[in-house]
Write a protein that holds these residues in place. Structure first.
Motif, PDB file in Angstrom:
ATOM      1  N   LEU A  26       0.775  -1.237  -0.080  1.00 44.13           N
ATOM      2  CA  LEU A  26       0.122  -0.126  -0.055  1.00 44.13           C
ATOM      3  C   LEU A  26       0.823   1.373  -0.087  1.00 44.13           C
ATOM      4  CD1 LEU A  26      -2.816  -0.972   2.566  1.00 44.13           C
ATOM      5  CD2 LEU A  26      -2.920  -0.913  -0.095  1.00 44.13           C
ATOM      6  N   ARG A  27       2.082   1.182   0.690  1.00 43.36           N
ATOM      7  CA  ARG A  27       3.030   2.359   0.551  1.00 43.36           C
ATOM      8  C   ARG A  27       3.998   2.371  -0.501  1.00 43.36           C
ATOM      9  NH1 ARG A  27       1.991   6.491   3.890  1.00 43.36           N
ATOM     10  NH2 ARG A  27       1.292   5.939   5.892  1.00 43.36           N
ATOM     11  N   ASP A  28       3.678   1.508  -1.529  1.00 44.25           N
ATOM     12  CA  ASP A  28       4.587   1.484  -2.592  1.00 44.25           C
ATOM     13  C   ASP A  28       6.113   1.335  -2.264  1.00 44.25           C
ATOM     14  OD1 ASP A  28       2.333   2.084  -4.611  1.00 44.25           O
ATOM     15  OD2 ASP A  28       2.603   4.028  -4.245  1.00 44.25           O
ATOM     16  N   ARG A  29       6.169   0.355  -1.502  1.00 42.00           N
ATOM     17  CA  ARG A  29       7.615  -0.010  -0.875  1.00 42.00           C
ATOM     18  C   ARG A  29       7.936  -1.519  -1.209  1.00 42.00           C
ATOM     19  NH1 ARG A  29       6.410   0.744   5.316  1.00 42.00           N
ATOM     20  NH2 ARG A  29       6.325   3.185   5.503  1.00 42.00           N
ATOM     21  N   PRO A  30       9.054  -1.948  -1.448  1.00 36.30           N
ATOM     22  CA  PRO A  30       9.165  -3.345  -1.775  1.00 36.30           C
ATOM     23  C   PRO A  30       8.620  -4.277  -0.746  1.00 36.30           C
ATOM     24  CG  PRO A  30      11.273  -2.157  -1.887  1.00 36.30           C
ATOM     25  CD  PRO A  30      10.258  -1.329  -1.316  1.00 36.30           C
ATOM     26  N   ILE A  31       8.231  -5.305  -1.207  1.00 37.21           N
ATOM     27  CA  ILE A  31       7.356  -6.247  -0.128  1.00 37.21           C
ATOM     28  C   ILE A  31       8.166  -6.389   0.951  1.00 37.21           C
ATOM     29  CG2 ILE A  31       7.553  -8.382  -1.356  1.00 37.21           C
ATOM     30  CD1 ILE A  31       4.637  -9.077  -1.051  1.00 37.21           C
ATOM     31  N   ASP A  32       9.266  -6.836   0.956  1.00 40.51           N
ATOM     32  CA  ASP A  32      10.188  -7.452   1.944  1.00 40.51           C
ATOM     33  C   ASP A  32      10.810  -6.035   2.933  1.00 40.51           C
ATOM     34  OD1 ASP A  32      11.963  -6.513   0.029  1.00 40.51           O
ATOM     35  OD2 ASP A  32      13.124  -8.434   0.454  1.00 40.51           O
ATOM     36  N   TYR A  33      10.394  -5.094   2.438  1.00 40.19           N
ATOM     37  CA  TYR A  33      10.924  -3.971   3.400  1.00 40.19           C
ATOM     38  C   TYR A  33      10.687  -3.967   4.870  1.00 40.19           C
ATOM     39  CZ  TYR A  33      11.531   0.965   5.190  1.00 40.19           C
ATOM     40  OH  TYR A  33      11.820   2.080   5.888  1.00 40.19           O
ATOM     41  N   GLN A  34      11.672  -3.648   5.656  1.00 38.52           N
ATOM     42  CA  GLN A  34      11.470  -3.508   6.930  1.00 38.52           C
ATOM     43  C   GLN A  34      12.225  -2.144   7.566  1.00 38.52           C
ATOM     44  OE1 GLN A  34      12.941  -7.080   8.870  1.00 38.52           O
ATOM     45  NE2 GLN A  34      10.785  -7.842   9.035  1.00 38.52           N
ATOM     46  N   ARG A  35      11.854  -1.391   8.469  1.00 38.65           N
ATOM     47  CA  ARG A  35      12.345  -0.385   8.919  1.00 38.65           C
ATOM     48  C   ARG A  35      13.844  -0.721   9.506  1.00 38.65           C
ATOM     49  NH1 ARG A  35       9.604   4.798  10.872  1.00 38.65           N
ATOM     50  NH2 ARG A  35      11.292   6.047  11.453  1.00 38.65           N
ATOM     51  N   HIS A  93      16.938  -1.107  12.010  1.00 34.88           N
ATOM     52  CA  HIS A  93      16.662  -1.151  13.507  1.00 34.88           C
ATOM     53  C   HIS A  93      17.541   0.236  14.111  1.00 34.88           C
ATOM     54  CE1 HIS A  93      16.932  -2.282  17.522  1.00 34.88           C
ATOM     55  NE2 HIS A  93      18.312  -2.017  17.694  1.00 34.88           N
ATOM     56  N   ALA A  94      16.759   0.909  14.933  1.00 36.91           N
ATOM     57  CA  ALA A  94      17.624   2.150  15.741  1.00 36.91           C
ATOM     58  C   ALA A  94      17.789   1.692  17.207  1.00 36.91           C
ATOM     59  CB  ALA A  94      16.529   3.335  15.380  1.00 36.91           C
ATOM     60  N   ALA A  95      19.106   2.054  17.512  1.00 38.10           N
ATOM     61  CA  ALA A  95      19.256   1.809  18.940  1.00 38.10           C
ATOM     62  C   ALA A  95      18.544   2.965  19.884  1.00 38.10           C
ATOM     63  CB  ALA A  95      20.586   2.046  19.182  1.00 38.10           C
ATOM     64  N   PRO A  96      18.260   2.091  21.155  1.00 37.01           N
ATOM     65  CA  PRO A  96      17.286   3.134  21.895  1.00 37.01           C
ATOM     66  C   PRO A  96      17.469   4.508  22.121  1.00 37.01           C
ATOM     67  CG  PRO A  96      17.972   0.981  22.866  1.00 37.01           C
ATOM     68  CD  PRO A  96      18.774   1.183  21.916  1.00 37.01           C
ATOM     69  N   MET A  97      18.974   4.807  22.131  1.00 37.95           N
ATOM     70  CA  MET A  97      19.151   6.343  22.338  1.00 37.95           C
ATOM     71  C   MET A  97      19.583   7.031  21.094  1.00 37.95           C
ATOM     72  SD  MET A  97      18.633   6.319  25.643  1.00 37.95           S
ATOM     73  CE  MET A  97      19.277   7.782  26.236  1.00 37.95           C
ATOM     74  N   SER A  98      19.248   6.436  19.930  1.00 36.66           N
ATOM     75  CA  SER A  98      19.902   6.973  18.647  1.00 36.66           C
ATOM     76  C   SER A  98      18.759   7.925  18.152  1.00 36.66           C
ATOM     77  CB  SER A  98      20.228   6.099  17.623  1.00 36.66           C
ATOM     78  OG  SER A  98      19.279   5.333  17.143  1.00 36.66           O
ATOM     79  N   GLY A  99      17.543   8.109  18.693  1.00 43.78           N
ATOM     80  CA  GLY A  99      16.560   8.898  18.178  1.00 43.78           C
ATOM     81  C   GLY A  99      15.668   8.250  17.363  1.00 43.78           C
ATOM     82  N   PRO A 100      14.706   8.797  16.420  1.00 46.61           N
ATOM     83  CA  PRO A 100      13.757   7.864  15.681  1.00 46.61           C
ATOM     84  C   PRO A 100      14.168   7.165  14.785  1.00 46.61           C
ATOM     85  CG  PRO A 100      13.614  10.466  15.017  1.00 46.61           C
ATOM     86  CD  PRO A 100      14.794  10.195  16.072  1.00 46.61           C
ATOM     87  N   GLY A 101      15.369   7.317  14.160  1.00 45.74           N
ATOM     88  CA  GLY A 101      15.869   6.332  13.253  1.00 45.74           C
ATOM     89  C   GLY A 101      15.678   7.099  11.853  1.00 45.74           C
ATOM     90  N   LEU A 102      15.904   6.360  10.785  1.00 46.98           N
ATOM     91  CA  LEU A 102      15.738   6.938   9.425  1.00 46.98           C
ATOM     92  C   LEU A 102      14.161   6.771   9.064  1.00 46.98           C
ATOM     93  CD1 LEU A 102      18.470   4.723   7.747  1.00 46.98           C
ATOM     94  CD2 LEU A 102      18.581   7.101   8.527  1.00 46.98           C
ATOM     95  N   PRO A 103      13.789   7.900   8.419  1.00 39.01           N
ATOM     96  CA  PRO A 103      12.337   7.710   7.604  1.00 39.01           C
ATOM     97  C   PRO A 103      12.420   6.757   6.666  1.00 39.01           C
ATOM     98  CG  PRO A 103      13.607   9.681   6.987  1.00 39.01           C
ATOM     99  CD  PRO A 103      14.491   9.079   7.889  1.00 39.01           C
ATOM    100  N   PRO A 104      11.167   6.082   6.524  1.00 38.64           N
ATOM    101  CA  PRO A 104      10.989   5.210   5.766  1.00 38.64           C
ATOM    102  C   PRO A 104      10.861   5.794   4.197  1.00 38.64           C
ATOM    103  CG  PRO A 104       8.788   5.676   6.667  1.00 38.64           C
ATOM    104  CD  PRO A 104       9.902   6.277   7.330  1.00 38.64           C
ATOM    105  N   PRO A 105      11.422   5.081   3.038  1.00 33.37           N
ATOM    106  CA  PRO A 105      11.484   5.508   1.667  1.00 33.37           C
ATOM    107  C   PRO A 105      10.224   6.359   1.192  1.00 33.37           C
ATOM    108  CG  PRO A 105      12.098   3.269   1.769  1.00 33.37           C
ATOM    109  CD  PRO A 105      11.509   3.649   3.135  1.00 33.37           C
ATOM    110  N   GLY A 106      10.415   7.472   0.570  1.00 33.69           N
ATOM    111  CA  GLY A 106       9.224   8.181   0.167  1.00 33.69           C
ATOM    112  C   GLY A 106       8.417   8.832   0.915  1.00 33.69           C
ATOM    113  N   HIS A 107       9.049   9.133   2.498  1.00 35.24           N
ATOM    114  CA  HIS A 107       8.499   9.823   3.597  1.00 35.24           C
ATOM    115  C   HIS A 107       8.482  11.419   3.050  1.00 35.24           C
ATOM    116  CE1 HIS A 107       7.313  11.089   7.585  1.00 35.24           C
ATOM    117  NE2 HIS A 107       8.463  11.853   7.273  1.00 35.24           N
ATOM    118  N   ARG A 108       7.267  11.847   3.251  1.00 39.65           N
ATOM    119  CA  ARG A 108       7.079  13.482   2.841  1.00 39.65           C
ATOM    120  C   ARG A 108       7.002  14.190   4.359  1.00 39.65           C
ATOM    121  NH1 ARG A 108       3.145  11.229  -0.135  1.00 39.65           N
ATOM    122  NH2 ARG A 108       3.916  10.180  -2.190  1.00 39.65           N
ATOM    123  N   GLY A 109       7.912  15.055   4.536  1.00 39.55           N
ATOM    124  CA  GLY A 109       7.726  15.766   5.896  1.00 39.55           C
ATOM    125  C   GLY A 109       8.939  16.439   6.157  1.00 39.55           C
TER     126      GLY A 109
END
Length: 87
Positions: free
Chosen positions: A60-69, A71-87
């Motif tokens: 539904l998000r037009d990502r590869p079917i096997d995409y997984q966000r 992993h971000a370490a607990p103290m590293s912040g929110p991590g990388l935005p997903p591909p195609g993120h508008r914001g």
């Protein structure tokens, strides 16, 4: 009853609602998994359901079917935005 024009892709509002409900269901499935014996039919069925839910959202998000966000370490912040993120 008014007719609405149909679209080829899902609206952001509908997708947001689906992701909210999936998050709630995911938490309930995690809680149920903790009470089950690993590698039995019910335990395996929950794992398959969670995998299929992830794949559906990826499509539904037009990502590869096997995409997984990533992993971000607990103290590293929110991590990388997903591909195609508008914001």
């Amino acid at each position: 009853m008014p007719r609405h024009r149909r679209r080829d892709d899902i609206s952001e509002g509908h997708l947001w609602t689906i992701e909210q409900k999936m998050h709630s269901l995911d938490m309930a499935l995690d809680a149920a998994t903790l009470s089950l014996t690993p590698f039995r039919p019910h335990y395996d069925a929950i794992g398959v359901l969670k995998q299929q839910m992830r794949e559906a959202v990826n499509l539904l998000r037009d990502r590869p079917i096997d995409y997984q966000r990533p992993h971000a370490a607990p103290m590293s912040g929110p991590g990388l935005p997903p591909p195609g993120h508008r914001g």
